[in-house]
Write an enzyme that holds these catalytic residues in place. Structure first.
Site, PDB file in Angstrom:
ATOM      1  N   HIS A 360       0.835  -1.198   0.000  1.00  0.00           N
ATOM      2  CA  HIS A 360       0.000   0.000   0.000  1.00  0.00           C
ATOM      3  C   HIS A 360       0.875   1.255   0.000  1.00  0.00           C
ATOM      4  O   HIS A 360       1.975   1.262   0.567  1.00  0.00           O
ATOM      5  CB  HIS A 360      -0.922   0.013   1.231  1.00  0.00           C
ATOM      6  CG  HIS A 360      -1.719  -1.247   1.401  1.00  0.00           C
ATOM      7  ND1 HIS A 360      -2.793  -1.555   0.613  1.00  0.00           N
ATOM      8  CD2 HIS A 360      -1.567  -2.284   2.269  1.00  0.00           C
ATOM      9  CE1 HIS A 360      -3.294  -2.725   0.987  1.00  0.00           C
ATOM     10  NE2 HIS A 360      -2.558  -3.185   1.987  1.00  0.00           N
ATOM     11  N   ASN A 397      -6.362  19.266   0.872  1.00  0.00           N
ATOM     12  CA  ASN A 397      -5.008  19.153   1.412  1.00  0.00           C
ATOM     13  C   ASN A 397      -5.078  19.457   2.905  1.00  0.00           C
ATOM     14  O   ASN A 397      -5.182  20.608   3.315  1.00  0.00           O
ATOM     15  CB  ASN A 397      -4.066  20.130   0.705  1.00  0.00           C
ATOM     16  CG  ASN A 397      -2.622  20.008   1.182  1.00  0.00           C
ATOM     17  OD1 ASN A 397      -2.342  19.376   2.193  1.00  0.00           O
ATOM     18  ND2 ASN A 397      -1.705  20.624   0.452  1.00  0.00           N
TER      19      ASN A 397
END
Length: 469
Positions: A360, A397
């Protein structure tokens, strides 16, 4: 002779695991080195060895750092800021001129952000409230919510926490944010507390780096790490390079609990295997890539350079040179080394296959261009970067916390299995690139309750190149 033998003994301690075998070996050396008439010195020498051995084995650094759990902040639905609402808000707030509004509109359309990203209370007001009081409200809301959620889920008494590290890039308080947490949560008076500022989006892994070093020294300790960014400190001017942050950064944060105690191993979620931090600040282009400064009108803002993608790529390469030998199989390292030799004759340099090392990937969700560039550079497919893209789409963000929202996503989807390895990549001002490698050591189950749990079924979604605002 005795001193010589002791010197050999102390040096040998570094390579011997079993203290009993080491002691027996040392006693044999002493018996063969000391004449029989001096055997009365053997007792003193043996006592010294026992003391030295005991000191070493009780004081040596702790090897294992466990991640017990983490909690990402999930803003309430009322704080959502759809792209159309953001444009309407900027039009009627009388803060920006027409050119600034049009620039932000075009940037939002291509940002990769969706309609569920959130702002704090102050920015929802008309005109926006960028005051210190508004910033404090955001900081306290994110910090206290995530910490309370984490401690409640793990049934942790705050007085058992030994180390506290907080981080926030721009917003800075006195007393520090760490002290605010100590006061609100009720930590012990001897807690080791630190606050990191100015680290930008790399602050989370820098905080983990500090926590790791402290946990290696202080045995049987718990470390609480909190990372966030205050979006209330938005830019109110006209400079385009500073307006970018208004369009990308959104409300969010994370609280993480680490331990080096053996008793926490059964309940740990991850084991920290590697943490590599690189800093390219000696290069002027990298240093000036992200800076807080005054614009021509004396308004404070954070300026993002157009070189940010190139700078991030260079910083990642520097980081990979250090991380690669620690995680890649020998076959990949040999192919890479051979390609370097061939590159002297014009051949392309081989990019190692990091799928051989990780299952991952959590790439910092700093922007669509950054995610795409790193994904392409590492040869990752759409599934590998899905978590980062969806994090950017839903939460925006969130600075240093973004890599944890990505891990939340994969856990909520039930993709992280016991034995899987996760590579977190954070990027931040300076310019810094940090990598953390975690190994899952627990059966997490198919449905982990976290910041994504309420609507995991709605993702992934197709993110158009140009959003409809």
């Amino acid at each position: 002779m005795i001193l010589s033998t002791l010197s050999i003994t102390v040096i040998s301690m570094k390579n011997v695991v079993d203290p009993y075998s080491l002691l027996m070996h040392l006693l044999d050396l002493i018996q063969t080195s000391i004449p029989s008439k001096h055997l009365h010195l053997l007792a003193a020498a043996a006592t010294t060895l026992i003391l030295l051995g005991g000191f070493y084995f009780t004081r040596r650094p702790n090897k294992y750092i466990y991640l017990i759990g983490f909690s990402c902040y999930r803003p309430p639905d009322w704080s959502r800021v759809p792209l159309s609402s953001y444009i309407e808000h900027t039009n009627i707030s009388c803060v920006f001129n027409d050119q600034s509004i049009e620039f932000q509109k075009k940037l939002l359309e291509r940002s990769g952000l969706g309609n569920e990203t959130c702002f704090p209370v102050g920015i929802h007001q008309i005109p926006p409230d960028f005051s210190f009081r508004s910033g404090m409200l955001e900081v306290e809301t994110v910090m206290f919510t995530t910490v309370q959620d984490l401690l409640t889920k793990l049934s942790i008494n705050p007085t058992t926490i030994d180390i506290l590290i907080t981080s926030c890039g721009i917003f800075c308080t006195t007393p520090s944010m760490a002290t605010i947490v100590i006061n609100k949560v009720g930590l012990r008076s001897d807690v080791r507390s630190f606050h990191l500022a100015g680290m930008g989006c790399s602050a989370s892994l820098k905080s983990i780096d500090l926590a790791r070093d402290l946990l290696r020294v202080h045995k049987n300790s718990l470390a609480l790490v909190i990372s966030m960014e205050a979006t209330t400190t938005g830019y109110q001017g006209k400079k385009k390079s500073m307006l970018v942050t208004n369009c990308l950064f959104r409300m969010g944060g994370v609280a993480i609990l680490l331990s080096n105690h053996k008793r926490d191993k059964p309940r740990a979620r991850y084991l920290l295997q590697h943490l590599v931090c690189t800093h390219t600040g000696s290069n002027d282009t990298a240093y000036n890539c992200i800076t807080q400064e005054l614009d021509d009108e004396g308004i404070v803002g954070v300026s993002l350079s157009k070189d940010i993608v190139q700078v991030a790529g260079d910083a990642l390469k520097a980081n990979m040179k250090l991380l690669g030998p620690l995680v890649l199989p020998y076959t990949q390292l040999l192919r890479y080394g051979w390609s370097l030799i061939r590159s002297m004759f014009g051949a392309p340099i081989y990019v190692p296959d990091f799928h051989k090392a990780f299952e991952h990937f959590c790439i910092h969700a700093g922007g669509k261009a950054v995610i795409d560039a790193i994904g392409k550079g590492l040869g990752l497919d759409a599934e590998n970067v899905e978590a980062s893209r969806m994090t950017l789409y839903r939460f925006g963000n969130t600075s240093a916390a973004s890599i944890w929202y990505s891990l939340c996503y994969m856990e909520a989807k039930g993709r992280v299995k016991k034995g899987d390895r996760v590579w977190q990549i954070s990027l931040g001002s300076g310019f810094k690139c940090n990598s953390a490698v975690w190994k899952c050591v627990s059966d997490l189950g198919p449905c982990v309750q976290n910041a994504w749990s309420d609507r995991t079924h709605r993702y992934p979604v197709e993110v158009p190149n140009v959003m409809d605002t």
